[in-house]
Design a protein around this motif. Structure first.
Motif, short mmCIF file in Angstrom:
data_model
loop_
_atom_site.label_atom_id
_atom_site.label_comp_id
_atom_site.label_asym_id
_atom_site.label_seq_id
_atom_site.Cartn_x
_atom_site.Cartn_y
_atom_site.Cartn_z
N THR A 110 -56.43 7.53 30.68
CA THR A 110 -56.21 6.25 29.99
C THR A 110 -56.66 6.25 28.53
N ASP A 111 -57.04 7.42 28.00
CA ASP A 111 -57.41 7.52 26.59
C ASP A 111 -56.55 8.60 25.93
N PRO A 112 -55.26 8.30 25.71
CA PRO A 112 -54.35 9.33 25.17
C PRO A 112 -54.62 9.67 23.71
N VAL A 113 -55.42 8.86 23.02
CA VAL A 113 -55.75 9.17 21.64
C VAL A 113 -56.73 10.35 21.57
N THR A 114 -57.75 10.30 22.41
CA THR A 114 -58.74 11.38 22.44
C THR A 114 -58.25 12.57 23.25
N PHE A 115 -57.58 12.29 24.36
CA PHE A 115 -57.12 13.35 25.26
C PHE A 115 -55.60 13.40 25.18
N SER A 116 -55.12 14.21 24.27
CA SER A 116 -53.70 14.27 23.96
C SER A 116 -52.91 15.00 25.04
N ARG A 130 -45.24 15.16 27.69
CA ARG A 130 -46.02 16.00 26.79
C ARG A 130 -46.02 15.47 25.36
N ALA A 131 -45.89 14.16 25.22
CA ALA A 131 -45.87 13.54 23.90
C ALA A 131 -46.90 12.42 23.83
N ASP A 132 -47.37 12.14 22.64
CA ASP A 132 -48.28 11.02 22.39
C ASP A 132 -47.53 9.92 21.65
N ASP A 133 -48.12 8.74 21.62
CA ASP A 133 -47.55 7.67 20.80
C ASP A 133 -47.69 8.05 19.32
N THR A 151 -58.53 15.83 20.84
CA THR A 151 -58.21 15.70 19.41
C THR A 151 -59.45 15.62 18.54
N LYS A 152 -60.60 15.47 19.18
CA LYS A 152 -61.88 15.39 18.45
C LYS A 152 -62.99 15.74 19.43
N ASP A 153 -64.18 15.97 18.90
CA ASP A 153 -65.34 16.15 19.78
C ASP A 153 -65.53 14.88 20.60
N VAL A 154 -65.80 15.06 21.90
CA VAL A 154 -65.95 13.88 22.76
C VAL A 154 -66.97 14.18 23.85
N GLU A 155 -67.75 13.15 24.20
CA GLU A 155 -68.70 13.28 25.29
C GLU A 155 -68.05 12.77 26.58
N GLU A 160 -59.87 20.26 20.05
CA GLU A 160 -58.89 21.32 20.30
C GLU A 160 -59.24 22.18 21.51
N SER A 161 -59.82 21.51 22.52
CA SER A 161 -60.11 22.18 23.79
C SER A 161 -59.08 21.76 24.83
N ILE A 162 -58.82 22.65 25.79
CA ILE A 162 -57.98 22.31 26.94
C ILE A 162 -58.88 21.69 28.01
N VAL A 163 -58.45 20.56 28.52
CA VAL A 163 -59.16 19.85 29.58
C VAL A 163 -58.25 19.81 30.81
N LEU A 164 -58.75 20.29 31.95
CA LEU A 164 -58.00 20.25 33.20
C LEU A 164 -58.57 19.16 34.09
#
Length: 400
Positions: A48-54, A77-80, A292-296, A305-309
């Motif tokens: 639900t956070d497509p800005v941070t998790f693209s 595979r697209a963002d707004d 898209t950025k550092d996130v906790e 720029e990390s891949i999150v599964l």
């Protein structure tokens, strides 16, 4: 004892996921070069956070022409704002009304397939003769694919799924290389064929989905051919979701004696059984995002720029959300599983998968007093690291 043999594969998968959870609800995997997210609330936050998790993971994948062509209109595979524009236009062609209007045809096709299956007697493979062909044929009719071309498309679609086989210890880079080597040639053939379907629909507009995709517009804007192609690729691949949902549900009914009779006695319970099946065995066990950025998240700092599964399988079995999560319960309410996504990327095809599965189950229950999964022939399951679904389901049927 075919079912038990097949279940060991799924059991190994669940044991693997339990091992991941022991390393932390959110943690980095050095072998895979990716971050695992295993809990419900963390998974839901990512969804639900497509800005941070693209959803645009292509920047971290190897470049390849066929994939790039398919991804142009792939709003999954697209963002707004691109996602919003593409989904908005497609949503005007692939409408809830269009899906609902398919119900009589789905019922008719289910009956025809069962009539044909019974020519083999009372013992046959339910996936081969119903679970697979039903959603494939509905998809083919939606797109206006001529009957004499359907065997070709079916072969490509099958191979497309078969060659995408993930392994638990493979790196994301290696999986990307394998996709290019194994999938790209198939994708090239599929793209070429579907593009001809779209161009024919543009030259001679017709009232099927391909025709609507070429003519519908939102805010005065239409899809170009490449964008429409991306959606058609999603649809061709998506019919496997119904195959998985139907096969998984019937397998769960076999594993839980008494549920078949309960659903036959009260068909209003069928939708709840489907939702529980999709929670219990999500067809797609995981999905990927790019930070898209550092996130906790989950007490960990994930670099940009990390891949999150995100592992939907474990999120759907999070005991903080689901009581007795490893029990198949058709009465589970609420059932907020994450299998079809949340937020802007909630699966557009989910209503069609639910409808096809519901109609098929209702038709089976109207027709047969009992369906037994045979113990003398192996039940086959897909590699659950890639897709949780039944490939072979030998049954014996008993008419009412």
């Amino acid at each position: 004892m075919g079912v038990k043999q097949s279940e060991r594969t799924l059991s190994h998968f669940l044991a693997y996921l339990d091992g991941l959870r022991e390393r932390g609800a959110v943690h980095y995997d050095e072998k895979m070069k990716a971050w695992h997210v295993l809990g419900y609330h963390d998974t839901q936050r990512v969804q639900t956070d497509p800005v941070t998790f693209s959803s645009e993971v292509a920047p971290l994948a190897p470049k390849q022409k066929d994939f790039e062509e398919s991804n142009k209109g792939n709003f999954v595979r697209a963002d707004d704002p691109l996602h919003k524009r593409l989904r908005g236009i497609v949503g005007k062609a692939f409408t809830p009304r269009m899906v609902a209007d398919l119900e009589p045809r789905i019922a008719e096709m289910t009956t025809q397939l069962l009539d044909a299956a019974e020519e083999n007697g009372d013992r046959w493979d339910l996936v081969e003769l119903l679970g697979y062909p039903l959603p494939f044929m509905i998809m083919a009719e939606l797109l206006g694919i001529p009957e004499n071309d359907r065997a070709f498309i079916r072969k490509l679609s099958d191979r497309f799924v078969e060659v995408q086989s993930y392994e638990p210890d493979g790196s994301m880079d290696k999986q990307g290389e394998d996709a290019i080597n194994n999938v790209a040639p198939l994708l090239r053939e599929l793209n070429q064929y579907l593009m001809e379907i779209l161009r024919a629909a543009r030259r001679n507009p017709r009232d099927d989905l391909a025709g609507r995709l070429m003519t519908v517009e939102a805010d005065g804007v239409r899809l170009d051919e490449d964008e429409a192609l991306g959606f058609l690729n999603l649809l061709v691949a998506g019919h496997h979701t119904t195959t998985a949902a139907l096969g998984n549900t019937l397998l769960a009914l076999h594993e839980n004696p008494g549920l078949w009779e309960e659903l036959r006695a009260d068909p209003a319970l069928i939708p709840g059984a489907i939702e529980e099946s999709v929670r219990f065995r999500p067809p797609f066990p995981r999905s990927a995002r790019r930070t898209t950025k550092d996130v906790e998240l989950g007490g960990q700092t994930i670099p940009a720029e990390s891949i999150v599964l995100i592992w939907l399988t474990t999120a759907n079995r999070d005991e903080s959300v689901f009581t007795d999560p490893n029990r198949f319960d058709i009465h589970r309410k609420p059932n907020p599983h994450l299998s079809f996504g949340k937020g802007i990327h909630h699966c557009l095809g989910a209503p069609l998968a639910r409808l096809e599965t519901r109609v098929a189950l209702r038709t089976l229950m109207d027709r047969y007093r009992e369906i037994r999964v045979r113990e003398d022939v192996p039940v086959g399951l897909r590699n659950p690291w890639t897709m949780i679904g039944v490939t072979q389901l030998p049954v014996q049927v008993f008419r009412r």
